[in-house]
Design an enzyme around this catalytic site. Structure first.
Site, PDB file in Angstrom:
ATOM      1  N   TRP A 108       0.832  -1.208   0.000  1.00  0.00           N
ATOM      2  CA  TRP A 108       0.000   0.000   0.000  1.00  0.00           C
ATOM      3  C   TRP A 108       0.865   1.256   0.000  1.00  0.00           C
ATOM      4  CZ3 TRP A 108      -4.749   1.017  -1.388  1.00  0.00           C
ATOM      5  CH2 TRP A 108      -5.200   2.330  -1.214  1.00  0.00           C
ATOM      6  N   ASP A 160       4.354  10.388  -1.025  1.00  0.00           N
ATOM      7  CA  ASP A 160       3.782  11.732  -0.878  1.00  0.00           C
ATOM      8  C   ASP A 160       2.318  11.638  -0.438  1.00  0.00           C
ATOM      9  OD1 ASP A 160       2.300  11.202  -3.194  1.00  0.00           O
ATOM     10  OD2 ASP A 160       3.506  12.479  -4.495  1.00  0.00           O
ATOM     11  N   GLU A 163       0.227   9.290  -2.135  1.00  0.00           N
ATOM     12  CA  GLU A 163       0.681   7.908  -1.980  1.00  0.00           C
ATOM     13  C   GLU A 163       1.511   7.453  -3.183  1.00  0.00           C
ATOM     14  OE1 GLU A 163      -3.451   6.294  -0.651  1.00  0.00           O
ATOM     15  OE2 GLU A 163      -2.222   6.647   1.105  1.00  0.00           O
ATOM     16  N   GLU A 331     -14.817  12.077  -4.184  1.00  0.00           N
ATOM     17  CA  GLU A 331     -13.411  12.489  -4.127  1.00  0.00           C
ATOM     18  C   GLU A 331     -13.102  13.414  -5.302  1.00  0.00           C
ATOM     19  OE1 GLU A 331     -10.370   9.513  -5.483  1.00  0.00           O
ATOM     20  OE2 GLU A 331      -9.694   9.693  -3.414  1.00  0.00           O
TER      21      GLU A 331
END
Ligand code: BGC
Length: 373
Positions: A108, A160, A163, A331
């Site tokens: 992840w 960052d 991700e 989002e």
């Protein structure tokens, strides 16, 4: 119901009894609580006057930190001895709603430290608004633990805030640590004990010096700094809307700092879609690279604080028109995609874009409250 009250209701409804805020209740990969999202959500609940909700989140983070505190000494030792650390050795970017590490999902990209700086910042805002010195006392050791952790890790390459790019250093992430450590100095004024004020000030100065030396380019602050390029910094690592955070809320640079002003101009010139929504960065392919609700609200917040009330009002209305029939904000929206060919790829992989995204509702609340105070 107006979107402001709806947003507060949505966040309340999807706050887990543990205090964790799920990133998005209806998106498989977002069934976790990220410290980055959660800290902004807690701040939004505070500015909306829902102190109880924010307090539960901060206590949840405190419990998570107690559970994983042991990692920080190991990290310190490894850095001292030059032993390699893996992604899982660091404090995680997200936890299950019960406050546990997700050890099943390989790859992840857990080493993202900006959320921990954001937590210190949001906690200080909460303490300022509520005067809950009991919480500060309860969390004292964990606050100092996070200071120690961030002091150790900020100079390391990490993922960052989107991700990505674990091979680089990120200006936004460093700014989040800056905002967090400054917040700790303010907690010291409120009575926080045992903080090494001189060391915190040294770290603050070192981070600023680092960004001033290596983090500026032709169009404002740089998104990334390459460890290999420290002697010869990259002059154009691209613009990214998250750089707004350097000024608001982390206060590393004032809004009228000339390089900050240029950064904001570059974001507006390059990342605004024709309808006024904001992209993350050029070259974004996630869900086709749409317009992000939370970033549009963030820019509105910056515009409002810069005295551009009308521009901020336009961003607010644009966001209001993006809510679906339930009053849920996604989002991102796909009216003006940067890379349309990738939309289907992601929809096939993970389904529709995450809705409702609690972080989107949070930044909307922050903008709404700023403008209606
Ligand atoms: C974003 C992160 C965010 C996470 C949960 C990811 O797609 O890149 O910034 O923390 O979603 O909302």
């Amino acid at each position: 119901m107006i979107l402001f009250s709806k947003s507060v209701e949505i966040i309340n409804r999807f706050q887990h009894p543990s205090g964790a805020y799920v990133a998005c209740p209806h998106f498989d990969n977002y069934q976790f609580s990220w410290l980055r999202d959660g800290s902004f959500i807690a701040y939004a609940m505070d500015v909306a006057g829902k102190f109880e909700s924010a307090s539960k989140f901060h206590r949840w983070v405190n419990d998570v930190l107690i559970r994983y505190a042991y990692k920080v000494d190991r990290i310190e030792l490894a850095i001292k001895n030059g032993t390699a650390l893996t992604d899982k050795d660091f404090l995680f970017t997200r936890y299950t709603l019960d406050g546990l590490e997700d050890l099943e999902e390989d790859g992840w990209g857990n080493f993202q430290y900006d959320g921990y700086g954001t937590w210190l910042w949001a906690l200080n805002e909460h303490l300022n608004l509520t005067g809950d010195l009991g919480l500060m006392k309860e969390a004292q050791d964990q606050i100092l633990l996070v200071v120690k952790y961030l002091t150790l890790v900020w100079p390391l390459p990490s993922y960052d805030c989107w991700e990505e790019h674990p091979e680089l250093l990120h200006t936004y992430s460093i700014a989040a640590v800056y905002g967090g450590l400054k917040a700790v100095l303010s907690m010291v004024e409120m009575g926080l004990q045992n903080a090494d004020i001189a060391e915190i000030k040294r770290t603050l100065a070192a981070m600023k010096n680092f960004i001033d030396s290596f983090g500026t380019g032709e169009q404002g602050y740089l998104k990334h700094i390459s460890p290999q390029h420290i002697k010869n910094p990259m002059r154009s690592s691209g613009i990214d809307s998250s750089l707004l955070g350097l000024a608001i809320p982390f206060g590393m640079y004032e809004l009228d700092n000339p390089v900050m002003r240029e950064t904001i101009q570059t974001i507006k010139a390059n990342l605004t879609a024709p309808d006024g929504g904001i992209h993350r960065y050029l070259g974004d392919t996630y869900y086709g690279g749409g317009e992000w609700i939370l970033l549009t609200a963030w820019l509105g917040w910056v515009e409002f604080l810069s005295g551009d009330r009308n521009l901020a009002a336009d961003r607010l209305s644009w966001i209001e028109t993006q809510a679906d029939e339930n009053g849920w904000l996604p989002e991102q929206v796909d009216h003006h995609l940067l890379a349309p060919e990738f939309l289907q790829v992601w929809e096939q992989k993970w389904g529709q874009s995450a809705t409702p995204l609690l972080w989107s509702h949070a930044l909307y609340i922050v903008l709404y409250q700023a403008m209606n105070k």
